[in-house]
Design a protein around this motif. Structure first.
Motif, PDB file in Angstrom:
ATOM      1  N   GLN A 120      -1.959   8.170  -3.192  1.00 58.03           N
ATOM      2  CA  GLN A 120      -3.838   6.648  -2.234  1.00 58.03           C
ATOM      3  C   GLN A 120      -3.368   7.071  -0.640  1.00 58.03           C
ATOM      4  OE1 GLN A 120      -3.156   2.872  -3.999  1.00 58.03           O
ATOM      5  NE2 GLN A 120      -4.582   3.130  -5.669  1.00 58.03           N
ATOM      6  N   ASN A 121      -2.046   7.134   0.103  1.00 57.04           N
ATOM      7  CA  ASN A 121      -1.903   7.131   1.025  1.00 57.04           C
ATOM      8  C   ASN A 121      -3.003   8.690   1.783  1.00 57.04           C
ATOM      9  OD1 ASN A 121      -0.158   9.171   0.430  1.00 57.04           O
ATOM     10  ND2 ASN A 121       0.474   9.421   2.482  1.00 57.04           N
ATOM     11  N   LYS A 143     -11.070   0.654   0.061  1.00 56.40           N
ATOM     12  CA  LYS A 143      -9.742   0.377   0.377  1.00 56.40           C
ATOM     13  C   LYS A 143      -8.956  -1.158   0.054  1.00 56.40           C
ATOM     14  CE  LYS A 143     -11.938   0.729   4.944  1.00 56.40           C
ATOM     15  NZ  LYS A 143     -12.601   0.065   6.030  1.00 56.40           N
ATOM     16  N   GLN A 144      -9.996  -1.363  -0.923  1.00 58.64           N
ATOM     17  CA  GLN A 144      -9.342  -3.174  -0.786  1.00 58.64           C
ATOM     18  C   GLN A 144      -8.549  -2.517  -2.219  1.00 58.64           C
ATOM     19  OE1 GLN A 144     -12.279  -5.314  -2.978  1.00 58.64           O
ATOM     20  NE2 GLN A 144     -12.481  -6.492  -1.464  1.00 58.64           N
ATOM     21  N   GLY A 199      -6.482   0.039  -2.123  1.00 63.70           N
ATOM     22  CA  GLY A 199      -5.686   1.177  -1.691  1.00 63.70           C
ATOM     23  C   GLY A 199      -5.548   2.546  -1.473  1.00 63.70           C
ATOM     24  N   LYS A 240      -4.125   3.559   2.731  1.00 66.97           N
ATOM     25  CA  LYS A 240      -3.370   2.303   2.958  1.00 66.97           C
ATOM     26  C   LYS A 240      -1.723   3.141   2.838  1.00 66.97           C
ATOM     27  CE  LYS A 240      -1.015  -1.719   2.235  1.00 66.97           C
ATOM     28  NZ  LYS A 240      -0.440  -2.475   0.812  1.00 66.97           N
ATOM     29  N   GLY A 241      -1.452   3.388   4.298  1.00 67.75           N
ATOM     30  CA  GLY A 241      -0.746   3.446   5.238  1.00 67.75           C
ATOM     31  C   GLY A 241      -0.458   5.134   5.996  1.00 67.75           C
ATOM     32  N   TYR A 242      -1.321   6.060   5.576  1.00 68.70           N
ATOM     33  CA  TYR A 242      -1.760   6.687   6.428  1.00 68.70           C
ATOM     34  C   TYR A 242      -1.054   7.011   6.995  1.00 68.70           C
ATOM     35  CZ  TYR A 242      -3.923  11.222   7.375  1.00 68.70           C
ATOM     36  OH  TYR A 242      -4.066  12.950   8.184  1.00 68.70           O
TER      37      TYR A 242
END
Length: 436
Positions: free
Chosen positions: A363-364, A374-375, A377, A380-382
């Motif tokens: 997902q990142n 966005k919700q 994930g 996230k964390g890219y």
């Protein structure tokens, strides 16, 4: 080696015929250049010794004795010789031949059916031979200049033995010249160097050589010719080369493998063989472009650039000027460092993609253009690599189910050695980040 024909060996019918017919062998032992077949240990020699002939396919270049051997085979085993040509014959002609063969079989006379250029019969016509070969109505001897694997039905091939005739070498062609001189009772009007040039010009074709000899004997020459005089008087045999048949594939294979083996001289020779025989230059260029990616790759990234530039140059200049650009690309590829790492990486990656199906990337590294994404994930964390130290984040880019894989393994040759150093450096950073 067979003895030369004496003058009284020539039949009355042939005395006024072409020289090639007048010198046609009278027995299998007189056939030149095919001792591996007609000798005592050859397949044909053993058949004759046993007195039993099986169906065969004679495969070889023009002018190597296919028709002559077939006729002599029939004589040697006491069979009726029935010749037909696939160029001029159809199904109706074949039916007549098979009917006649059956009539002769009832009288105890077996038939050898010789089919010249058998590859020119279509698949259905080839199938028509099968029942008559199987029941012994005829013994089939087919002659072809093309690879039987490509041109003949599998069913027909399974019922016949393929025998390969060789192009006549210099010794065999010299023997034909000796026989011609014995028959004509005078030497050829050539000096030693011109004699060698005449043999070379035949390109392994005995019939062509004898036709050239006949021309020389028909002209009243005041003195022996040298190579220059011979060249001015006679033409060379045109190289055997059909763009859609085996000669085409043999030469392109030889070119590719010479390039891969880093032999620029051999590569240039096979390139010249193809282009002088009339091959389409763009076909050769397509192979060079393929070679640059398949066999050089990142060992020298300029190889692909050179080949594409040669294509553009040829498009711009045409022949013959544009062919120099093809030569340049050929020599560049032959002398470049070689690597098939990219080719192997492609095969491995394609296999993995087929085997793993529709695995989701982590997902990142997924974009999140909507609020919902966005919700859940996405993205996230890219880590943006340009903001990381050394421009390298060391993030994971692989689906969780398979983890990191290695497809591309650069060699230590050419530019690829530098690529290997970079990959090793990034792997080192990943290990250090994992330990931190």
């Amino acid at each position: 080696m067979a003895d030369l024909f004496a003058q009284d060996d020539v039949s009355a019918e042939a005395e006024g015929g072409p020289l090639a017919d007048r010198l046609r062998p009278r027995t299998l032992t007189d056939v030149v250049g095919q001792d591996h077949l007609t000798g005592p240990d050859g397949a044909i020699g053993r058949m004759v010794a046993a007195g039993r002939l099986s169906s065969i396919i004679l495969w070889g270049p023009p002018g190597t004795g296919k028709t002559t051997i077939s006729r002599l085979l029939a004589d040697a085993v006491g069979m009726r010789f029935e010749p037909i040509s696939a160029v001029f014959s159809g199904v109706a002609d074949l039916k007549k031949v098979f009917a006649a063969a059956k009539d002769h079989a009832r009288m105890g006379q077996r038939t050898l059916l010789f089919v010249d250029e058998i590859h020119r019969f279509n698949r259905a016509q080839q199938d028509s031979f099968l029942p008559f070969v199987e029941d012994g109505t005829v013994t089939l001897v087919g002659a072809t200049t093309e690879n039987p694997s490509f041109e003949l039905n599998a069913a027909l091939l399974s019922r016949a033995q393929v025998l390969i005739l060789r192009r006549l070498d210099a010794a065999a062609l010299e023997l034909l010249l000796d026989r011609a001189e014995a028959l004509m009772e005078r030497p050829l009007p050539l000096d030693a160097a011109a004699r060698e040039a005449l043999i070379a010009s035949a390109d392994g074709d005995g019939r062509f050589l004898l036709n050239q000899v006949e021309t020389l004997y028909s002209i009243d020459l005041p003195e022996a010719l040298d190579p220059a005089g011979l060249s001015a008087l006679l033409h060379r045999r045109v190289a055997v080369y059909d763009k859609d048949r085996e000669g085409h594939y043999n030469l392109i294979s030889a070119l590719h493998k010479s390039l891969r083996g880093s032999d620029p001289q051999a590569a240039l020779y096979y390139l010249a063989r193809m282009l002088t025989a009339g091959e389409e230059p763009l076909y050769v260029l397509r192979r060079l472009v393929r070679f640059a990616s398949e066999d050089i790759g990142l060992a020298d990234p300029q190889a692909l650039v050179q080949c594409l530039a040669a294509k553009d140059a040829y498009d711009f200049l045409g022949s013959p000027e544009g062919e120099l650009a093809i030569v340049q690309a050929c020599l560049y590829c032959a002398t470049a460092p070689k690597s098939n790492a990219a080719y192997k990486a492609m095969k491995s990656a394609w296999k993995s993609a087929r085997d793993t199906g529709s695995l989701m990337p982590p997902q990142n590294i997924l974009n999140a253009p909507t609020k919902l994404m966005k919700q859940v994930g996405y993205g996230k964390g890219y880590e943006y690599d340009h903001d990381a130290a050394d421009g390298f984040s060391g993030a994971n880019y692989w689906p969780e189910e398979i983890g990191p894989q290695t497809f591309y393994e650069p060699t230590e040759r050419g530019f690829e050695a530098r690529v290997a150093e970079r990959i090793a450096y990034w792997n080192k950073l990943r290990r250090e980040q994992g330990e931190a």
